[in-house]
Every structure is written in C-alpha cells, then in structure tokens.
Design a protein around this motif. Structure first.
Motif, PDB file in Angstrom:
ATOM      1  N   SER A  68      45.886  65.493  20.923  1.00 13.15           N
ATOM      2  CA  SER A  68      45.058  65.042  22.044  1.00 13.15           C
ATOM      3  C   SER A  68      44.479  66.249  22.770  1.00 13.15           C
ATOM      4  N   ALA A 145      49.691  65.682  31.164  1.00 15.29           N
ATOM      5  CA  ALA A 145      50.397  66.054  29.935  1.00 15.29           C
ATOM      6  C   ALA A 145      51.104  67.397  30.056  1.00 15.29           C
ATOM      7  N   ASN A 146      50.630  68.256  30.967  1.00 16.69           N
ATOM      8  CA  ASN A 146      51.257  69.558  31.186  1.00 16.69           C
ATOM      9  C   ASN A 146      52.017  69.632  32.500  1.00 16.69           C
ATOM     10  N   PHE A 195      56.973  61.240  29.598  1.00 20.98           N
ATOM     11  CA  PHE A 195      55.655  61.571  29.048  1.00 20.98           C
ATOM     12  C   PHE A 195      54.941  62.655  29.854  1.00 20.98           C
ATOM     13  N   SER A 198      54.912  66.308  28.477  1.00 19.50           N
ATOM     14  CA  SER A 198      55.294  66.292  27.058  1.00 19.50           C
ATOM     15  C   SER A 198      54.209  66.858  26.141  1.00 19.50           C
ATOM     16  N   GLU A 199      53.062  67.202  26.713  1.00 21.54           N
ATOM     17  CA  GLU A 199      51.988  67.891  25.989  1.00 21.54           C
ATOM     18  C   GLU A 199      51.519  67.135  24.746  1.00 21.54           C
ATOM     19  N   GLY A 200      51.496  65.816  24.833  1.00 26.04           N
ATOM     20  CA  GLY A 200      50.980  65.016  23.729  1.00 26.04           C
ATOM     21  C   GLY A 200      51.881  64.947  22.520  1.00 26.04           C
ATOM     22  N   ILE A 205      48.238  59.587  26.320  1.00 27.35           N
ATOM     23  CA  ILE A 205      47.998  58.945  27.614  1.00 27.35           C
ATOM     24  C   ILE A 205      46.566  58.411  27.652  1.00 27.35           C
TER      25      ILE A 205
END
Length: 460
Positions: A68, A145-146, A195, A198-200, A205
């Motif tokens: 992603s 995500a970060n 999530f 979790s950096e994808g 997401i």
C-alpha cells in the motif's frame, strides 16, 4: 497465472486507466524518500473498498505481494515494493465521507492529504492535531499506518490518540471494521492499535473515523538560545517537570541554524549552539502565563530569550522550523541528505546526555550532524549529508547511524519515534523489542499466512 493474465484481471477490477505496468510508471513507484529501492510489477489506483478487496483477494490467491502507498513521503522504505508485485496507490480514495462535528469526529478515506483535512475543518473551528513536517503532502492513511505525529505531539499525542475506528481489507480480501464512533469502548481486543503503525503488513486501511479538537483561541511562541544543545536539553526537562505542557517544543542545533540562514538569509535566526522553540496554546490568559513561566524556567540556562510579539512574528518563527527539510543539504551543495539514523526517541531525562553523545559521535567519525526535532517528546532527528558517489562516505554514514541507533536503544529509547520501521530499521527490532518481536511474527502469520502484505518490512 501469467503476468499478462494478472494485468487483465486487475484492469477488469479497477479499469484500464487505473492500472499500469509501464516501465516509466513502475520506476516512479520504486522508492520513497529513503535510500530503499524495489521495482513493482503493477500499479493499481483503486477508488473504492470493493476494488481494494477484489485486488487483495486476487493477490492472495496468486501469492502476489501487495504494497500500500499514499504519497510516498516515508523515510524508511515502508511503501517500497521490495519483492515486486502490486503497489496499491491509495491517493485516489481521498474523500471526507462525514463531518460529524457534533460528535467531534470525521470519517475519511485514506488518500486525503493531512493539510486538506485541516483546511476543511478550520472554518468550523476544529482541527486534527497531528502535525508532521510533510503535512502538505502526506496522506492520512500513511500517517495512520506509521502512527506519525509531528510538532504538536508533546501536548496532543500521536495519531493513534485520534483513531476511533478503521475499515481494513485483510490479506484474504475480507473487509473488517475496528473500533466504533464512541470515545471509549472495551468491547474486545483493541484492534485499532493493532493496525495503527503496522505499515501495511497486516491489512489495507480503506476508511478511518478520527477524533478532532476545537481550535485553541490563542497561540504564542517563545524562542530561547543556548550555548550548546545539552543546555537546551536541560531546559526542556525543567519545563516539562514544572507541569506545563507546551503545544510544541522544537530544537535546532548550530549546524541546522546555519543551514537555514544559508538557505534563506531573510530568516535571520540568532547564532547559537542551539535554539528551542516553545509554542503555548489555549486561552489568552493561559498562553500569556505559560510563555512567562517558560521564560522564567529557561532564564538560568539560556543566553537570550524572546517571545513572538504578534501572529506575524509567530508565523515567521515556525516558517524557519519548516524550512529544515529543504535546508539540510544547503551547507555543502556537493553532498546529499541520506535518511539513516535520523528518527530516534529517548526518555525525556536522557535528552541532555543523548545530545552530548550525538556531538561525540559526529566528532569521532568527522561527519557533521545537524540535530533538530520534536525534543518535547524526546524525538530527535539527526540530519547527515554525504557524497553519494563515495563508497567510503557511505560506510562512514552507516557506522554513524548504527552507533546513534544503538546508543538510543541502550538508554531505553527507540530507533524510530515517528517515521516508521520499514526495511531501513528492521535489523534493530530484535535488539529493541526482544522476544516481543516473536509475538509480532505470530500475529503476522495468523493474519497474513501467505505473507503477501508489504513483505520484508518491520522484521516480520
């Protein structure tokens, strides 16, 4: 399935115009802001959760890696497709789906730019507090995500503080919803937290419900100069120990001050070993009292102190801080900024010692380090530049970054406070996390048994 058949299937899902396998486009998606590189096989720009679900389901069936990507502003290789496969460019899913300001929340798609959300909220008197340096470019999906943060995290916290619920496409294409629209709930495991950050690697997401806050009535900034970064670090410890929590607390060391003044002579930052920028927000009275309290605390350590007299001066001070990214490479035009060892976090009381250690490491390896960052929450960025064609300088830079990382871990800190692990820092996770990394690997295997989601990242 042959590559041509996969391409045809992806085009049937997302439309011909939203799928590409051309060499030129693939190259554009082979990197982020880091030194990490990896060439994808396909680029897909979905516009709905349904499309994302079908794409991921196909990828899982054919065991094709899926990475992603938002705006590609990451500094750790998190959005780089190390094992090829599909890059999901989520930037077209960029709508504000609901502004439920009576409940102090909004629901958004992941591709919206952070700054655009705040521009939409401002007329209603609200804002989304996380404030990364890349706010004009980064997407909220990437920020979640970060678990990114930025300058206001010392008071307002990181992105995870504001996530109420997520819509996530799992590795098999199943769509799940985590959290809820209520401000607190203990119904089940905290899947939001699984999530976020979790950096994808665990899911994609596709929607988020976020808390927002009322804009403060007043803000003011105080700028304090010091002989050296260690004294600045001591001042931060004293301010935070007083019980006053500034809305932002930033440090610039001598090297980055010089770089900013070289980049734009009109900025005119004072020459000093280090500068602290404190922002206080709230009511008019509380801001005035907070600024005076910080002035009093810093007076025994600082060489000079001045508070912004009006909004124009306040904005000028923050404009100087926001120039850091562009200014870092300007002291030596023959050298390029490389993002290694540049996002450590340490416990607050360890700040003076860590700043001293950074200076020692710089002198030991004869490599200039420009230190800046969100010192109020212990997050320091160490900017280093090299001649990228010189293998010896690469070797020196790697040794410096390694020593910075290990020093931070050794005093109870982290190798990444906000930029993420990606692949650039994955080698340090076992040292930092111990057998907790084994638990992460078990979770990864349970949720993504074929290992298709962003493989090669976060040590899992």
């Amino acid at each position: 399935m042959q590559k041509s058949d996969i391409l045809k299937n992806l085009q049937e899902i997302a439309g011909n115009e939203r799928v590409s396998a051309s060499s030129a486009e693939l190259y554009c998606y082979s990197c982020d802001a880091s030194q990490v590189r990896g060439m994808p096989d396909f680029i897909v720009r979905p516009v709905s959760t349904e499309q994302v679900s079908k794409i991921v389901r196909l990828a899982n069936e054919e065991e094709i890696p899926v990475t992603s990507r938002g705006a590609g502003t990451g500094m750790a290789g998190g959005a780089v497709p190390l094992e090829g496969g599909i890059v999901l460019d989520m930037s077209s899913m960029n709508r504000i789906l609901e502004m439920d300001l009576g409940n102090l929340q909004v629901t958004i798609e992941p591709g919206i730019i952070q700054e655009k959300l705040n521009e939409a909220l401002e007329p209603y008197g609200f804002f989304f507090p996380p404030d990364p340096g890349s706010s004009a470019m980064c997407t909220l999906g990437g920020l979640i995500a970060n678990n990114g943060s930025g300058m206001r995290s010392v008071k307002y916290g990181t992105t995870k503080t504001y996530v109420l619920g997520l819509e996530v496409v799992m590795a098999d294409g199943t769509v799940v919803n985590t959290g809820s629209k209520v401000t607190k709930s203990v119904a089940g495991y905290s899947l939001n937290d699984l999530f976020i950050g979790s950096e994808g690697t665990l899911g994609v997401i596709t929607k988020a419900t976020l808390k927002v806050r009322a804009l403060p009535k007043e803000r003011s900034v105080l700028l304090a100069s010091f002989d050296d970064p260690e004294h600045a670090g001591q001042a931060v410890v004293k301010v935070l120990s007083s019980g006053l929590i500034p809305s932002a607390c930033e440090i610039l060391d001598r090297n980055i001050i010089e770089a900013i003044n070289t980049y734009d002579p009109n900025i005119g930052l004072p020459k000093a070993g280090a500068i602290l920028m404190f922002e206080v927000d709230g009511t008019e009275n509380s801001v005035r009292e907070g600024i005076e309290m910080i002035r009093g605390i810093c007076s025994s350590l600082a060489t000079s102190i001045r508070a912004a007299s009006d909004k124009k001066e306040r904005d000028e001070i923050w404009a100087a801080r926001r120039l850091v990214g562009a200014a870092v490479s300007r002291l030596d035009p023959l050298r390029t900024r490389v993002y290694l060892g540049e996002d450590i976090g340490v416990p607050i009381k360890e700040l003076p010692g860590m700043l001293h250690k950074i200076r020692e490491i710089s002198e030991e390896f004869d490599l200039p380090i420009m230190t800046y960052g969100h010192i109020g929450d212990g997050n320091l960025h160490t900017g280093m530049c090299i001649d990228m064609l010189d293998d010896k300088q690469w070797d020196k830079l790697s040794k410096v970054a390694d020593k910075i990382h290990r020093t931070a871990i050794g005093i109870g800190g982290t190798v990444t406070a906000e930029h993420g692990v990606g692949s650039a820092r994955a080698e340090y996770l076992e040292l930092e996390l111990g057998n907790a990394l084994d638990v992460m690997i078990l979770i990864k295997k349970a949720l993504d048994p074929k290992g298709i989601l962003n493989p090669g990242k976060m040590g899992v």
